[in-house]
Design a protein around this motif. Structure first.
Motif, short mmCIF file in Angstrom:
data_model
loop_
_atom_site.label_atom_id
_atom_site.label_comp_id
_atom_site.label_asym_id
_atom_site.label_seq_id
_atom_site.Cartn_x
_atom_site.Cartn_y
_atom_site.Cartn_z
N TYR A 30 10.46 -0.41 3.38
CA TYR A 30 10.38 -0.90 2.07
C TYR A 30 9.50 -0.34 1.05
CZ TYR A 30 10.38 -4.99 -1.17
OH TYR A 30 10.70 -5.89 -2.12
N ILE A 31 8.48 -0.11 1.17
CA ILE A 31 7.35 0.63 0.12
C ILE A 31 8.07 1.83 -0.61
CG2 ILE A 31 5.16 1.62 -0.11
CD1 ILE A 31 4.23 -0.41 1.94
N PRO A 32 8.61 2.89 0.50
CA PRO A 32 8.95 4.02 -0.16
C PRO A 32 10.36 3.37 -1.19
CG PRO A 32 8.68 4.55 1.80
CD PRO A 32 8.54 3.11 1.83
N ILE A 34 10.64 0.71 -2.78
CA ILE A 34 10.16 0.15 -4.11
C ILE A 34 9.60 1.04 -4.91
CG2 ILE A 34 8.42 -1.34 -4.83
CD1 ILE A 34 10.77 -2.71 -3.99
N ASN A 35 8.96 2.21 -4.48
CA ASN A 35 8.37 3.07 -5.20
C ASN A 35 9.53 4.04 -5.86
OD1 ASN A 35 5.45 2.84 -4.81
ND2 ASN A 35 5.74 4.12 -3.14
N TYR A 36 10.56 4.30 -5.26
CA TYR A 36 11.84 4.80 -6.03
C TYR A 36 12.25 4.06 -6.89
CZ TYR A 36 16.33 6.79 -6.16
OH TYR A 36 17.84 7.20 -6.30
N ILE A 38 10.83 1.87 -8.83
CA ILE A 38 9.95 1.90 -9.80
C ILE A 38 10.21 3.19 -10.62
CG2 ILE A 38 7.39 1.81 -10.52
CD1 ILE A 38 7.02 -0.10 -8.33
N GLY A 39 10.19 4.39 -10.00
CA GLY A 39 10.53 5.53 -10.56
C GLY A 39 11.87 5.49 -11.46
N ARG A 41 13.47 2.86 -12.57
CA ARG A 41 13.02 2.01 -13.87
C ARG A 41 12.28 2.81 -14.82
NH1 ARG A 41 10.94 -4.17 -13.73
NH2 ARG A 41 11.48 -4.48 -15.83
N LYS A 42 11.13 3.29 -14.30
CA LYS A 42 10.34 4.11 -15.50
C LYS A 42 11.16 5.25 -16.19
CE LYS A 42 6.10 5.40 -17.33
NZ LYS A 42 6.75 5.50 -18.69
#
Length: 197
Positions: A30-32, A34-36, A38-39, A41-42
């Protein structure tokens, strides 16, 4: 004796240990993810920022005098950037006051598009509040309906069926709330099919 105690403890907590293992495995995936997200979205926000500022630059004619039709299209496109509505609204109001010649017929076309865009920007916040309000009311009615159904009508059914009723009622009533929002916000059209503002 000590080994027997550990074995007994493990057997009594086996379900909890497995649940913790599943949770750790889920977090590891889940954490990777979410990071993906977020990336992405940015990156999307950065792209929208660049596009928005390019539109403003072209609208104001920073590089050369823009054509009127291009300006009208840009004013329309500014409506696709709700995150910039406050500044877009101020720019359009100031532009209209400073640069548009009221007697010029071509400028009236641009002025009309500016007025329509400002009107859409002003109604955006109230539309979002209405949509979320109707959705939350729909979900509340769904919860209440599910409670009544499982307590009064479907007495004695198994837990899985009760859970299905709860989810179904929440989704159905939430969806009805969104459909009501659509019909409230649906633009009116005249006999020729043109949108009435």
């Amino acid at each position: 004796m000590m080994l027997l105690t550990i074995e007994t403890w493990y057997k009594s907590t086996e379900g909890i240990i497995q649940l913790i293992g599943i949770a750790i495995a889920f977090l590891a995936l889940y954490i990777p993810f979410i990071n993906y997200v977020i990336g992405l979205r940015k990156k999307n926000e950065d792209n929208r920022f660049a596009i928005y500022h390019k539109l403003i630059e072209e609208f104001a004619g920073a590089d050369k005098a823009p054509k009127l039709d291009r300006q009208i299209a840009i004013v329309f496109e500014l409506g696709r950037f709700p995150e910039y509505y406050p500044v877009s609204r101020r720019i359009l109001v100031d532009w209209k006051a400073l640069y548009l010649n009221k007697s010029n017929r071509d400028h009236k076309r641009l002025e009309k598009e500016i007025d329509l865009t400002i009107s859409n920007m002003d109604s955006y916040k109230s539309s979002r509040a209405l949509k979320w309000g109707l959705l939350i009311i729909g979900v509340g009615i769904g919860l209440l309906s599910a409670l009544i159904l499982t307590q009064r009508t479907f007495v004695g059914i198994d837990e899985v069926s009760q859970l299905a009723i709860w989810f179904a009622m929440i989704l159905i009533c939430g969806g009805i709330g969104l459909i009501v929002f659509y019909w409230i916000e649906k633009p009116e059209k005249n006999a020729k099919g043109q949108v009435i503002q």
